[in-house]
Design an enzyme around this catalytic site. Structure first.
Site, PDB file in Angstrom:
ATOM      1  N   ASP A  23       0.817  -1.213   0.000  1.00  0.00           N
ATOM      2  CA  ASP A  23       0.000   0.000   0.000  1.00  0.00           C
ATOM      3  C   ASP A  23       0.852   1.265   0.000  1.00  0.00           C
ATOM      4  O   ASP A  23       1.848   1.358   0.726  1.00  0.00           O
ATOM      5  CB  ASP A  23      -0.870  -0.041   1.279  1.00  0.00           C
ATOM      6  CG  ASP A  23      -1.828   1.118   1.366  1.00  0.00           C
ATOM      7  OD1 ASP A  23      -2.753   1.158   0.541  1.00  0.00           O
ATOM      8  OD2 ASP A  23      -1.662   1.979   2.251  1.00  0.00           O
ATOM      9  N   GLU A  71       1.614  -0.347  -4.935  1.00  0.00           N
ATOM     10  CA  GLU A  71       0.672   0.740  -5.172  1.00  0.00           C
ATOM     11  C   GLU A  71       1.490   2.017  -5.089  1.00  0.00           C
ATOM     12  O   GLU A  71       1.807   2.509  -4.008  1.00  0.00           O
ATOM     13  CB  GLU A  71      -0.459   0.759  -4.151  1.00  0.00           C
ATOM     14  CG  GLU A  71      -1.567   1.688  -4.614  1.00  0.00           C
ATOM     15  CD  GLU A  71      -2.180   2.564  -3.539  1.00  0.00           C
ATOM     16  OE1 GLU A  71      -3.196   3.201  -3.825  1.00  0.00           O
ATOM     17  OE2 GLU A  71      -1.641   2.643  -2.420  1.00  0.00           O
TER      18      GLU A  71
HETATM   19  C1  NOJ Z   1      -4.292   3.257  -0.614  1.00  0.00           C
HETATM   20  C2  NOJ Z   1      -5.475   2.387  -0.334  1.00  0.00           C
HETATM   21  O1  NOJ Z   1      -5.863   1.726  -1.514  1.00  0.00           O
HETATM   22  C3  NOJ Z   1      -6.552   3.282   0.234  1.00  0.00           C
HETATM   23  O2  NOJ Z   1      -7.784   2.629   0.322  1.00  0.00           O
HETATM   24  C4  NOJ Z   1      -6.078   3.800   1.551  1.00  0.00           C
HETATM   25  O3  NOJ Z   1      -7.005   4.738   2.047  1.00  0.00           O
HETATM   26  C5  NOJ Z   1      -4.703   4.476   1.462  1.00  0.00           C
HETATM   27  N1  NOJ Z   1      -3.781   3.758   0.628  1.00  0.00           N
HETATM   28  C6  NOJ Z   1      -4.070   4.626   2.816  1.00  0.00           C
HETATM   29  O4  NOJ Z   1      -3.659   3.372   3.319  1.00  0.00           O
END
Ligand code: NOJ
Ligand code: CA
Length: 479
Positions: free
Chosen positions: A184, A246
Site C-alpha cells: 500500500d 501501489e
Molecule cells: C491506498 C489504499 O488503496 C486506500 O484505500 C487507503 O485509504 C490508502 N492507501 C491509505 O492506506
C-alpha cells in the site's frame, strides 16, 4: 512466473460474502465463493486488508499486523482460505500496509520512536485526503506525521526496529502460505529525513489529487531517493513472492520501483479510460516500461463503468482484459458495477462508499445473497444484476468477462504492439489476434482481419471492415 499473464481478482472482504449474519463479509465467505473466482478464469485473489482495524480507513489503519480482524474471522479461517484457494489453483495475495499504523496500534504509545514527531507542524506537507500531514496528539501536545487520515500515523522506516517489525510481519504471512503482497501507498514509505518543505509545483501532476497538494512538487514529502534500500530489504525478507506496488505516480516516475518490485499499478490508464487518446498513450507507455498492472477498478476510485461511460464500458473492459497481464479485476467488475447511489450515513470520509457496495450473487435473494442481515453499507439499488442472472444470459457483462478471460491464454505468448488507427480508436496486435475498440461516436475503418473471435457487444463484429462506434471486437489477423 505464475503472475505474468494473470488476472488477479480483488476481494473487498467486507463486501464479498457474509456467512454469520452480521452484515459484514468475512473470510469464510471468501472461501465459500472462491469457486466463482476460479470459474471466471482468474489466477489469484488479492484480499483487501484483513488485519485488526478500528476502521477509520476500513482496514488500512492496522492495529496488529500479525492477526485477523475479528469481524472477518480468525487465523484458522485464513489458513482454510489459503488451503482451498491452492486446491483451486488460485494464488493468494495479501494487502500489506507498510507506511502507517492505526494510532490505536499499541506501538503508538509503547514505541513513539517508531513514528515521526515534531513540536509543531514543521513543513507544508499535505495528507492525501486533505489538510496538513501533521496531526496533534492530544495526550502529549506534540505532532505526528500522517500521510492519510489523522488516525493513520506514518511509520519511520529509518528506524531499524520498525523495519525488523514490518519485515517480520511479512514473513509471518509468507510462512502461512501466501503467494504475494500488494504493498500500500509505497510512494509515501520514505520521506526527506530533514522534513524540508515541498516547493511549489512547476508542472502539472498527471494524476488527480487534493487541490492544495497538487500545487506542490512532492520532492520531499514522499518518494525519497533511498527508497530502493527499503524495497530491497522487503524483497530479501520475503523471497520471490509476488510484490505489487501501489505507487501513486505517473508511469515513468513509478518505473524505478520495478527494479525491486514485480508489478506497479498503471494509474494513468485507470484515469484515462474516458479518452481514447489518453488511454492509448497510457497503454503505450506501460508496454514500453513493462511490469504494469492494468486496473479495471479498485476500492478507491469510481468504477470502470462510471469512468469510461456506460456507452464505452464493454469496449474498454474487452481491451483491458486483452492486454498482456497482469490485469486487476475488482469484485463487481465482472458484473459491470457502476458507482452506486447510497442511502444512509456516509461511512468513508473520503467518499468511497459508492464503489464498495456488496457483491450481488443473486438478484432474487435478500440483499443479493450477500448477507441474511442488513449489510454494513446501504446502496439505494443493486449495483447490477446478480451472478446467477448474468450467468444465464449470453449477452451479459459476466459472459463477456468470462469469454475475454478464456481468450487470454491464447494471447499470452504473443507479441503486443499498438497499430496506428483513427482518432477515437485503439487497435492492438497480439500475435495472430487483433483487438480493436472505438470509443467515439462514428464507425471507423478497421485493419484487415480474417475472422471474428469475440465482440464487446452483440453485433459489434457484424462487419469487420469497421470498428463500430462505442464498441469493438477481437479477431484473427489475416494469415
Ligand atoms: C491506498 C489504499 O488503496 C486506500 O484505500 C487507503 O485509504 C490508502 N492507501 C491509505 O492506506
Ligand atoms: Ca460476517
Amino acid at each position: 512466473m505464475w503472475w505474468e499473464q494473470a488476472v488477479i481478482y480483488q476481494v473487498y472482504v467486507r463486501s464479498f460474502q457474509d456467512t454469520n449474519g452480521d452484515g459484514v463479509g468475512d473470510l469464510p465467505g471468501v472461501t465459500r465463493r472462491l469457486e466463482h473466482i476460479a470459474g471466471l478464469g482468474a489466477q489469484a485473489v488479492w484480499l483487501s486488508p484483513i488485519y485488526p482495524s478500528p476502521n477509520a480507513d476500513f482496514g488500512y489503519d492496522v492495529s496488529d499486523f500479525c492477526d485477523v480482524e475479528p469481524a472477518f474471522g480468525t487465523l484458522e479461517d485464513l489458513d482454510a482460505l489459503v488451503g482451498r484457494a491452492h486446491e483451486l489453483d488460485l494464488k493468494v495475495v495479501l494487502d500489506f500496509v507498510p507506511c502507517h499504523t492505526s494510532t490505536q496500534h499499541p506501538w503508538f504509545r509503547e514505541h513513539p520512536d517508531y513514528y515521526v514527531w515534531a513540536d509543531a507542524p514543521v513543513n507544508n506537507w499535505r495528507a492525501a485526503f486533505g489538510n496538513s500531514s501533521w496531526g496533534r496528539d492530544e495526550q502529549t501536545g506534540r505532532y505526528f506525521l500522517h500521510s492519510f487520515f489523522p488516525e493513520q500515523a506514518d511509520l519511520n522506516w529509518r528506524n531499524p526496529e520498525v523495519r525488523e517489525q514490518m519485515l517480520g510481519a511479512m514473513r509471518f504471512w509468507v510462512d502461512r502460505g501466501v503467494d504475494g503482497f500488494r504493498l500500500d501507498a509505497l510512494d509515501r514509505l520514505m520521506k526527506d529525513p530533514e522534513l524540508r518543505d515541498d516547493p511549489p509545483a512547476t508542472r502539472p501532476f498527471e494524476l488527480p489529487g487534493d487541490a492544495a497538494d497538487l500545487e506542490l512538487d512532492h520532492i520531499h514529502s514522499r518518494n525519497a531517493p533511498d527508497l530502493g534500500d527499503a524495497l530491497q530489504a522487503i524483497r530479501r525478507a520475503v523471497g520471490d513472492v509476488l510484490l505489487i506496488g501501489e505507487v501513486y505516480l505517473p508511469i515513468e516516475e513509478a518505473a524505478p520501483y520495478l527494479e525491486t518490485l514485480d508489478v506497479v499499478f498503471n494509474f494513468e490508464e485507470l484515469f484515462a479510460v474516458g479518452d481514447a487518446a489518453k488511454l492509448r498513450a497510457a497503454i503505450e507507455a506501460g508496454l514500453r516500461t513493462g511490469g504494469q498492472g492494468w486496473v479495471l477498478s479498485n476500492h478507491d476510485f469510481s468504477r470502470l463503468v462510471t469512468r469510461a461511460g456506460a456507452d464505452n464500458a464493454r469496449a474498454v473492459e474487452l481491451l483491458l482484459l486483452t492486454l498482456p497481464g497482469p490485469v486487476f479485476l475488482f469484485e463487481g467488475d465482472e458484473l459491470g458495477f457502476a458507482d452506486t447511489p447510497m442511502s444512509g450515513p456516509e461511512l468513508d470520509r473520503n467518499h468511497r462508499d459508492p464503489f464498495r457496495v456488496p457483491m450481488v450473487w443473486d438478484s432474487d435473494a435478500a440483499h443479493g445473497g450477500f448477507s441474511t442481515a442488513d449489510p454494513w453499507l446501504h446502496p439505494d439499488q443493486a449495483a447490477a444484476e446478480g451472478v446467477a442472472q448474468q450467468s444465464a444470459d449470453p449477452t451479459s457483462v459476466l459472459t463477456l468477462t468470462r469469454q475475454a478471460m478464456a481468450l487470454r491464454p491464447r494471447l499470452a505468448a504473443n507479441e503486443t504492439s499498438l497499430i496506428p488507427s483513427a482518432p477515437g480508436t485503439i487497435v492492438l496486435r497480439r500475435g495472430d489476434h487483433i483487438v480493436a475498440v472505438n470509443l467515439g461516436d462514428s464507425p471507423q475503418d478497421a485493419p484487415p482481419v480474417a475472422e471474428l473471435v469475440l465482440e464487446a457487444r452483440p453485433g459489434d463484429g457484424a462487419d469487420l471492415r469497421v470498428i463500430p462506434a462505442h464498441g469493438g471486437w477481437v479477431a484473427r489477423a489475416p494469415a
